[in-house]
Each structure stands twice: as C-alpha cells, then as structure tokens.
Design a protein around this motif. Structure first.
Motif, PDB file in Angstrom:
ATOM      1  N   MET A   1      14.702  -5.908  12.907  1.00  0.00           N
ATOM      2  CA  MET A   1      13.507  -5.915  13.726  1.00  0.00           C
ATOM      3  C   MET A   1      12.343  -6.452  12.883  1.00  0.00           C
ATOM      4  O   MET A   1      12.132  -6.010  11.764  1.00  0.00           O
ATOM      5  CB  MET A   1      13.211  -4.498  14.222  1.00  0.00           C
ATOM      6  N   PRO A   2      11.587  -7.406  13.422  1.00  0.00           N
ATOM      7  CA  PRO A   2      10.459  -7.968  12.679  1.00  0.00           C
ATOM      8  C   PRO A   2       9.373  -6.919  12.418  1.00  0.00           C
ATOM      9  O   PRO A   2       9.185  -5.982  13.192  1.00  0.00           O
ATOM     10  CB  PRO A   2       9.926  -9.062  13.605  1.00  0.00           C
ATOM     11  N   LYS A   3       8.689  -7.098  11.305  1.00  0.00           N
ATOM     12  CA  LYS A   3       7.587  -6.204  10.971  1.00  0.00           C
ATOM     13  C   LYS A   3       6.403  -6.472  11.888  1.00  0.00           C
ATOM     14  O   LYS A   3       6.210  -7.588  12.365  1.00  0.00           O
ATOM     15  CB  LYS A   3       7.134  -6.418   9.530  1.00  0.00           C
ATOM     16  N   THR A   4       5.593  -5.456  12.090  1.00  0.00           N
ATOM     17  CA  THR A   4       4.379  -5.635  12.870  1.00  0.00           C
ATOM     18  C   THR A   4       3.313  -6.303  12.006  1.00  0.00           C
ATOM     19  O   THR A   4       3.397  -6.303  10.769  1.00  0.00           O
ATOM     20  CB  THR A   4       3.831  -4.282  13.351  1.00  0.00           C
ATOM     21  N   LEU A   5       2.316  -6.856  12.640  1.00  0.00           N
ATOM     22  CA  LEU A   5       1.218  -7.465  11.914  1.00  0.00           C
ATOM     23  C   LEU A   5       0.537  -6.443  11.011  1.00  0.00           C
ATOM     24  O   LEU A   5       0.171  -6.746   9.864  1.00  0.00           O
ATOM     25  CB  LEU A   5       0.202  -8.070  12.888  1.00  0.00           C
ATOM     26  N   GLU A   6       0.427  -5.229  11.489  1.00  0.00           N
ATOM     27  CA  GLU A   6      -0.202  -4.177  10.689  1.00  0.00           C
ATOM     28  C   GLU A   6       0.604  -3.887   9.417  1.00  0.00           C
ATOM     29  O   GLU A   6       0.046  -3.717   8.334  1.00  0.00           O
ATOM     30  CB  GLU A   6      -0.373  -2.893  11.516  1.00  0.00           C
ATOM     31  N   ALA A   7       1.925  -3.851   9.547  1.00  0.00           N
ATOM     32  CA  ALA A   7       2.775  -3.586   8.383  1.00  0.00           C
ATOM     33  C   ALA A   7       2.704  -4.739   7.386  1.00  0.00           C
ATOM     34  O   ALA A   7       2.620  -4.521   6.169  1.00  0.00           O
ATOM     35  CB  ALA A   7       4.220  -3.360   8.831  1.00  0.00           C
ATOM     36  N   ILE A   8       2.708  -5.963   7.901  1.00  0.00           N
ATOM     37  CA  ILE A   8       2.597  -7.122   7.022  1.00  0.00           C
ATOM     38  C   ILE A   8       1.249  -7.117   6.315  1.00  0.00           C
ATOM     39  O   ILE A   8       1.165  -7.377   5.112  1.00  0.00           O
ATOM     40  CB  ILE A   8       2.800  -8.428   7.817  1.00  0.00           C
ATOM     41  N   THR A   9       0.198  -6.806   7.045  1.00  0.00           N
ATOM     42  CA  THR A   9      -1.144  -6.754   6.461  1.00  0.00           C
ATOM     43  C   THR A   9      -1.186  -5.734   5.336  1.00  0.00           C
ATOM     44  O   THR A   9      -1.751  -6.004   4.264  1.00  0.00           O
ATOM     45  CB  THR A   9      -2.193  -6.416   7.536  1.00  0.00           C
ATOM     46  N   GLN A  10      -0.600  -4.587   5.537  1.00  0.00           N
ATOM     47  CA  GLN A  10      -0.586  -3.554   4.497  1.00  0.00           C
ATOM     48  C   GLN A  10       0.166  -4.048   3.259  1.00  0.00           C
ATOM     49  O   GLN A  10      -0.290  -3.845   2.135  1.00  0.00           O
ATOM     50  CB  GLN A  10       0.043  -2.260   5.018  1.00  0.00           C
ATOM     51  N   ASP A  11       1.287  -4.724   3.475  1.00  0.00           N
ATOM     52  CA  ASP A  11       2.034  -5.286   2.345  1.00  0.00           C
ATOM     53  C   ASP A  11       1.193  -6.300   1.575  1.00  0.00           C
ATOM     54  O   ASP A  11       1.176  -6.307   0.342  1.00  0.00           O
ATOM     55  CB  ASP A  11       3.323  -5.953   2.822  1.00  0.00           C
ATOM     56  N   VAL A  12       0.493  -7.145   2.316  1.00  0.00           N
ATOM     57  CA  VAL A  12      -0.337  -8.176   1.683  1.00  0.00           C
ATOM     58  C   VAL A  12      -1.464  -7.536   0.878  1.00  0.00           C
ATOM     59  O   VAL A  12      -1.777  -7.974  -0.234  1.00  0.00           O
ATOM     60  CB  VAL A  12      -0.890  -9.152   2.739  1.00  0.00           C
ATOM     61  N   LEU A  13      -2.073  -6.487   1.400  1.00  0.00           N
ATOM     62  CA  LEU A  13      -3.170  -5.827   0.701  1.00  0.00           C
ATOM     63  C   LEU A  13      -2.724  -5.202  -0.612  1.00  0.00           C
ATOM     64  O   LEU A  13      -3.547  -5.009  -1.510  1.00  0.00           O
ATOM     65  CB  LEU A  13      -3.804  -4.763   1.600  1.00  0.00           C
ATOM     66  N   GLU A  14      -1.438  -4.937  -0.750  1.00  0.00           N
ATOM     67  CA  GLU A  14      -0.916  -4.348  -1.977  1.00  0.00           C
ATOM     68  C   GLU A  14      -0.566  -5.403  -3.037  1.00  0.00           C
ATOM     69  O   GLU A  14      -0.289  -5.063  -4.175  1.00  0.00           O
ATOM     70  CB  GLU A  14       0.307  -3.492  -1.655  1.00  0.00           C
ATOM     71  N   LEU A  15      -0.604  -6.679  -2.659  1.00  0.00           N
ATOM     72  CA  LEU A  15      -0.309  -7.751  -3.609  1.00  0.00           C
ATOM     73  C   LEU A  15      -1.470  -7.950  -4.578  1.00  0.00           C
ATOM     74  O   LEU A  15      -2.624  -7.707  -4.231  1.00  0.00           O
ATOM     75  CB  LEU A  15      -0.077  -9.073  -2.863  1.00  0.00           C
ATOM     76  N   PRO A  16      -1.186  -8.457  -5.771  1.00  0.00           N
ATOM     77  CA  PRO A  16      -2.270  -8.842  -6.676  1.00  0.00           C
ATOM     78  C   PRO A  16      -3.088  -9.979  -6.046  1.00  0.00           C
ATOM     79  O   PRO A  16      -2.579 -10.744  -5.218  1.00  0.00           O
ATOM     80  CB  PRO A  16      -1.545  -9.341  -7.931  1.00  0.00           C
ATOM     81  N   ARG A  17      -4.334 -10.091  -6.451  1.00  0.00           N
ATOM     82  CA  ARG A  17      -5.250 -11.069  -5.858  1.00  0.00           C
ATOM     83  C   ARG A  17      -4.675 -12.488  -5.876  1.00  0.00           C
ATOM     84  O   ARG A  17      -4.743 -13.198  -4.870  1.00  0.00           O
ATOM     85  CB  ARG A  17      -6.579 -11.040  -6.615  1.00  0.00           C
ATOM     86  N   ALA A  18      -4.116 -12.914  -6.986  1.00  0.00           N
ATOM     87  CA  ALA A  18      -3.593 -14.279  -7.079  1.00  0.00           C
ATOM     88  C   ALA A  18      -2.491 -14.525  -6.053  1.00  0.00           C
ATOM     89  O   ALA A  18      -2.422 -15.604  -5.449  1.00  0.00           O
ATOM     90  CB  ALA A  18      -3.075 -14.552  -8.488  1.00  0.00           C
ATOM     91  N   GLN A  19      -1.651 -13.541  -5.836  1.00  0.00           N
ATOM     92  CA  GLN A  19      -0.577 -13.699  -4.857  1.00  0.00           C
ATOM     93  C   GLN A  19      -1.125 -13.698  -3.431  1.00  0.00           C
ATOM     94  O   GLN A  19      -0.622 -14.428  -2.570  1.00  0.00           O
ATOM     95  CB  GLN A  19       0.469 -12.603  -5.034  1.00  0.00           C
ATOM     96  N   ARG A  20      -2.153 -12.903  -3.172  1.00  0.00           N
ATOM     97  CA  ARG A  20      -2.781 -12.923  -1.835  1.00  0.00           C
ATOM     98  C   ARG A  20      -3.375 -14.300  -1.557  1.00  0.00           C
ATOM     99  O   ARG A  20      -3.229 -14.831  -0.456  1.00  0.00           O
ATOM    100  CB  ARG A  20      -3.871 -11.860  -1.715  1.00  0.00           C
ATOM    101  N   LEU A  21      -4.043 -14.882  -2.558  1.00  0.00           N
ATOM    102  CA  LEU A  21      -4.636 -16.203  -2.375  1.00  0.00           C
ATOM    103  C   LEU A  21      -3.569 -17.269  -2.178  1.00  0.00           C
ATOM    104  O   LEU A  21      -3.725 -18.173  -1.347  1.00  0.00           O
ATOM    105  CB  LEU A  21      -5.530 -16.544  -3.568  1.00  0.00           C
ATOM    106  N   ALA A  22      -2.472 -17.165  -2.914  1.00  0.00           N
ATOM    107  CA  ALA A  22      -1.372 -18.117  -2.744  1.00  0.00           C
ATOM    108  C   ALA A  22      -0.787 -18.007  -1.344  1.00  0.00           C
ATOM    109  O   ALA A  22      -0.498 -19.020  -0.693  1.00  0.00           O
ATOM    110  CB  ALA A  22      -0.299 -17.875  -3.801  1.00  0.00           C
ATOM    111  N   LEU A  23      -0.624 -16.788  -0.861  1.00  0.00           N
ATOM    112  CA  LEU A  23      -0.105 -16.575   0.490  1.00  0.00           C
ATOM    113  C   LEU A  23      -1.066 -17.136   1.535  1.00  0.00           C
ATOM    114  O   LEU A  23      -0.641 -17.773   2.509  1.00  0.00           O
ATOM    115  CB  LEU A  23       0.151 -15.085   0.743  1.00  0.00           C
ATOM    116  N   ALA A  24      -2.354 -16.927   1.326  1.00  0.00           N
ATOM    117  CA  ALA A  24      -3.348 -17.468   2.256  1.00  0.00           C
ATOM    118  C   ALA A  24      -3.241 -18.987   2.330  1.00  0.00           C
ATOM    119  O   ALA A  24      -3.308 -19.581   3.414  1.00  0.00           O
ATOM    120  CB  ALA A  24      -4.747 -17.043   1.836  1.00  0.00           C
ATOM    121  N   ARG A  25      -3.052 -19.618   1.179  1.00  0.00           N
ATOM    122  CA  ARG A  25      -2.917 -21.077   1.141  1.00  0.00           C
ATOM    123  C   ARG A  25      -1.670 -21.512   1.905  1.00  0.00           C
ATOM    124  O   ARG A  25      -1.691 -22.486   2.665  1.00  0.00           O
ATOM    125  CB  ARG A  25      -2.858 -21.551  -0.315  1.00  0.00           C
TER     126      ARG A  25
END
Length: 77
Positions: A1-25
C-alpha cells in the motif's frame, strides 16, 4: 500500500538538510517539461571538468568567507 502524503512528509522532515534539498531538486525536475536533455548533458560534462580541475589544483579558489563578504557587498543583505 502506498504511503500517504503525510507519512512521506514526515520521512522527508527527518532527512538531513542536504538530502531534503536534493529530493526537492529531483521532484522539481520531474515536472520541468522545458528541460533540455542536451543542456543537462552539457552541464553535467562541465561540472565534471570543473571538479577534475579543482581536484588537480588547477582552479583559483577563494575562501567561503571572502566570497560571502563580496556577495553581501554587492547585493546587500
């Protein structure tokens, strides 16, 4: 079952800043219909050339503090 947007957002918020920026790109690039594959390939090649020159000590560099001071002088804060 796919993750919800809320669950994905929480996972992203736990990433280090550089990885969050890479994901945003990555996400931004997914929807960039105007992306030119030839331009992307050219930039990739240019980046490799510049990194090689840097690694070999062939580039003139300045300390970050000097760069930052110059940018603040030019553009203000």
């Amino acid at each position: 079952m796919p993750k919800t947007l809320e669950a994905i957002t929480q996972d992203v918020l736990e990433l280090p800043r550089a990885q969050r920026l890479a994901l945003a790109r990555i996400i931004f690039d997914l929807d960039d219909e105007s992306a030119d594959p030839d331009a992307e390939a050219a930039w990739d090649a240019e980046i490799r050339v510049r990194l090689k020159k840097y690694d070999e000590g062939q580039l003139e560099t300045v300390p970050y503090e000097t760069f930052r001071a110059e940018m603040e002088r030019r553009f203000g804060r």
